[in-house]
Scaffold this motif. Structure first.
Motif, PDB file in Angstrom:
ATOM      1  N   ASN A  46      11.716 -95.651 -28.126  1.00 49.63           N
ATOM      2  CA  ASN A  46      11.340 -94.340 -27.568  1.00 49.63           C
ATOM      3  C   ASN A  46      10.677 -94.440 -26.191  1.00 49.63           C
ATOM      4  N   VAL A  47      10.651 -95.622 -25.587  1.00 53.78           N
ATOM      5  CA  VAL A  47      10.027 -95.766 -24.266  1.00 53.78           C
ATOM      6  C   VAL A  47      11.062 -96.189 -23.227  1.00 53.78           C
ATOM      7  N   ILE A  48      11.141 -95.419 -22.152  1.00 54.20           N
ATOM      8  CA  ILE A  48      11.978 -95.785 -21.004  1.00 54.20           C
ATOM      9  C   ILE A  48      11.045 -96.140 -19.859  1.00 54.20           C
ATOM     10  N   ALA A  49      11.197 -97.333 -19.315  1.00 59.37           N
ATOM     11  CA  ALA A  49      10.389 -97.755 -18.160  1.00 59.37           C
ATOM     12  C   ALA A  49      11.247 -97.649 -16.906  1.00 59.37           C
ATOM     13  N   LEU A  50      10.784 -96.863 -15.942  1.00 56.26           N
ATOM     14  CA  LEU A  50      11.504 -96.711 -14.678  1.00 56.26           C
ATOM     15  C   LEU A  50      10.679 -97.308 -13.557  1.00 56.26           C
ATOM     16  N   SER A  51      11.323 -98.087 -12.714  1.00 52.78           N
ATOM     17  CA  SER A  51      10.652 -98.587 -11.515  1.00 52.78           C
ATOM     18  C   SER A  51      10.549 -97.412 -10.540  1.00 52.78           C
ATOM     19  N   PHE A  52       9.316 -97.066 -10.179  1.00 55.86           N
ATOM     20  CA  PHE A  52       9.077 -95.795  -9.471  1.00 55.86           C
ATOM     21  C   PHE A  52       7.896 -95.964  -8.527  1.00 55.86           C
ATOM     22  N   ASP A  53       8.121 -95.627  -7.259  1.00 54.97           N
ATOM     23  CA  ASP A  53       7.053 -95.706  -6.259  1.00 54.97           C
ATOM     24  C   ASP A  53       6.697 -94.282  -5.829  1.00 54.97           C
ATOM     25  N   LEU A  54       5.465 -93.880  -6.105  1.00 56.40           N
ATOM     26  CA  LEU A  54       5.028 -92.507  -5.805  1.00 56.40           C
ATOM     27  C   LEU A  54       5.134 -92.153  -4.322  1.00 56.40           C
ATOM     28  N   SER A  55       5.183 -93.175  -3.462  1.00 54.64           N
ATOM     29  CA  SER A  55       5.230 -92.881  -2.029  1.00 54.64           C
ATOM     30  C   SER A  55       6.668 -92.821  -1.492  1.00 54.64           C
ATOM     31  N   LYS A  57      10.242 -90.892  -1.512  1.00 53.97           N
ATOM     32  CA  LYS A  57      10.873 -89.608  -1.866  1.00 53.97           C
ATOM     33  C   LYS A  57      12.048 -89.768  -2.831  1.00 53.97           C
ATOM     34  N   ASP A  58      12.892 -90.752  -2.581  1.00 53.36           N
ATOM     35  CA  ASP A  58      14.106 -90.885  -3.389  1.00 53.36           C
ATOM     36  C   ASP A  58      13.811 -91.193  -4.855  1.00 53.36           C
ATOM     37  N   ASP A  59      12.665 -91.829  -5.122  1.00 53.53           N
ATOM     38  CA  ASP A  59      12.343 -92.182  -6.504  1.00 53.53           C
ATOM     39  C   ASP A  59      12.119 -90.946  -7.378  1.00 53.53           C
ATOM     40  N   TYR A  60      11.700 -89.838  -6.737  1.00 50.69           N
ATOM     41  CA  TYR A  60      11.485 -88.603  -7.506  1.00 50.69           C
ATOM     42  C   TYR A  60      12.798 -88.048  -8.048  1.00 50.69           C
ATOM     43  N   LYS A  61      13.881 -88.270  -7.295  1.00 47.48           N
ATOM     44  CA  LYS A  61      15.197 -87.790  -7.753  1.00 47.48           C
ATOM     45  C   LYS A  61      15.607 -88.502  -9.029  1.00 47.48           C
ATOM     46  N   LYS A  62      15.242 -89.792  -9.123  1.00 52.76           N
ATOM     47  CA  LYS A  62      15.556 -90.552 -10.351  1.00 52.76           C
ATOM     48  C   LYS A  62      14.873 -89.919 -11.557  1.00 52.76           C
ATOM     49  N   VAL A  63      13.606 -89.540 -11.365  1.00 51.33           N
ATOM     50  CA  VAL A  63      12.833 -88.941 -12.465  1.00 51.33           C
ATOM     51  C   VAL A  63      13.423 -87.582 -12.838  1.00 51.33           C
ATOM     52  N   GLU A 110       3.869 -83.944  -5.917  1.00 51.69           N
ATOM     53  CA  GLU A 110       5.338 -83.964  -5.977  1.00 51.69           C
ATOM     54  C   GLU A 110       5.852 -84.154  -7.396  1.00 51.69           C
ATOM     55  N   LEU A 111       5.241 -85.039  -8.152  1.00 54.98           N
ATOM     56  CA  LEU A 111       5.708 -85.251  -9.528  1.00 54.98           C
ATOM     57  C   LEU A 111       5.441 -84.007 -10.381  1.00 54.98           C
ATOM     58  N   THR A 112       4.320 -83.344 -10.118  1.00 54.93           N
ATOM     59  CA  THR A 112       4.019 -82.091 -10.827  1.00 54.93           C
ATOM     60  C   THR A 112       5.068 -81.036 -10.494  1.00 54.93           C
ATOM     61  N   ARG A 113       5.401 -80.945  -9.216  1.00 54.74           N
ATOM     62  CA  ARG A 113       6.385 -79.945  -8.760  1.00 54.74           C
ATOM     63  C   ARG A 113       7.739 -80.164  -9.440  1.00 54.74           C
ATOM     64  N   ILE A 114       8.107 -81.428  -9.601  1.00 54.10           N
ATOM     65  CA  ILE A 114       9.388 -81.750 -10.244  1.00 54.10           C
ATOM     66  C   ILE A 114       9.345 -81.473 -11.745  1.00 54.10           C
ATOM     67  N   ALA A 115       8.190 -81.720 -12.369  1.00 53.70           N
ATOM     68  CA  ALA A 115       8.082 -81.590 -13.830  1.00 53.70           C
ATOM     69  C   ALA A 115       7.938 -80.137 -14.292  1.00 53.70           C
ATOM     70  N   ILE A 116       7.304 -79.286 -13.490  1.00 51.43           N
ATOM     71  CA  ILE A 116       6.974 -77.920 -13.926  1.00 51.43           C
ATOM     72  C   ILE A 116       8.174 -77.119 -14.444  1.00 51.43           C
ATOM     73  N   PRO A 117       9.343 -77.170 -13.788  1.00 51.10           N
ATOM     74  CA  PRO A 117      10.469 -76.397 -14.335  1.00 51.10           C
ATOM     75  C   PRO A 117      10.869 -76.806 -15.756  1.00 51.10           C
ATOM     76  N   PHE A 118      10.473 -78.000 -16.175  1.00 46.92           N
ATOM     77  CA  PHE A 118      10.807 -78.481 -17.522  1.00 46.92           C
ATOM     78  C   PHE A 118       9.651 -78.285 -18.503  1.00 46.92           C
ATOM     79  N   MET A 119       8.569 -77.669 -18.042  1.00 45.95           N
ATOM     80  CA  MET A 119       7.382 -77.543 -18.889  1.00 45.95           C
ATOM     81  C   MET A 119       7.266 -76.147 -19.496  1.00 45.95           C
TER      82      MET A 119
END
Length: 227
Positions: A46-55, A57-63, A110-119
């Motif tokens: 049940n755990v997916i680990a994604l390599s993700f750098d908060l700084s 931009k393109d990594d947010y698209k992966k999430v 940015e991560l909050t902005r991406i997550a909110i539509p799914f919350m």
């Protein structure tokens, strides 16, 4: 139905412990960290680990594409990642400030902005801040960039709670005191904290699942000591 949890900063310390607590309790976890190997090595179901750098931009698209394709819903988002800089203020350049704020502030927005539509209304965004970001708390030399960034996310949490109070999700911030982590050792070499990473992770685990029943737009000072 099992809840879906996103946690940042999962390669060590509190984040690393949190992933294991949620996995043990049968939640689905998206573990985000620049270094995904420590979580991958645990081979948790049940755990997916994604390599993700908060700084980056393109990594947010992966999430965003992961959530849209696999989950459709996010129940808890825990902003745990943080960058620490311990340096005299006159040596702290604009680039230094930018680097710290990119992870500690812009990453949260940015991560909050991406997550909110799914919350949903019942979803919960928990940001891990620091006692150093609390107005009137004890401050320490060398932490101008770090502590001011942690102050920024406290105010941000209050603003988002107000903006989304009719629709949800709920937003709260935990200002942590000293916890025995690698980051504490970097800030205060040799200091022994009264709280372990696992003990704090257990508190955050419970709070992220239940705290939004009682709090919204609030800062809770989770600290028994100074620093």
């Amino acid at each position: 139905m099992s809840k879906n949890i996103i946690i940042t900063g999962t390669s060590r310390g509190i984040g690393f412990e949190l992933v294991q607590l949620f996995a043990k309790a049968d939640y689905n976890v998206l573990a985000l960290s620049r270094n995904s190997k420590p979580i991958e090595a645990l081979e948790l179901k049940n755990v997916i680990a994604l390599s993700f750098d908060l700084s980056k931009k393109d990594d947010y698209k992966k999430v965003e594409s992961f959530i849209g394709s696999n989950w459709k819903q996010v129940d808890v988002l825990i902003h745990n990642a943080g960058t620490l800089l311990n340096k005299p203020f006159v040596e702290t350049s604009m680039e230094d400030f930018e680097h710290v704020y990119k992870t500690n502030v812009f990453g949260v927005t940015e991560l909050t902005r991406i997550a909110i539509p799914f919350m949903q209304r019942t979803s919960h965004v928990v940001t891990i801040s620091s006692m150093g970001g609390v107005q009137g708390s004890m401050k320490f030399p060398g932490l101008a960039a770090y502590s001011s960034s942690k102050g920024a996310v406290i105010t941000l949490t209050e603003l988002l709670a107000e903006e989304y109070k009719e629709t949800g999700p709920s937003f709260n911030v935990l200002a942590l005191g000293a916890v025995q982590t690698e980051m504490l050792e970097e800030a205060f070499p040799g200091y022994q904290a009264p709280t372990t990473a696992l003990e704090m992770a257990q508190y955050i685990f419970d709070f992220s699942l239940n705290g939004n029943k009682y709090y919204n737009g609030k800062i809770l000072q989770v600290s028994s000591s100074t620093p």
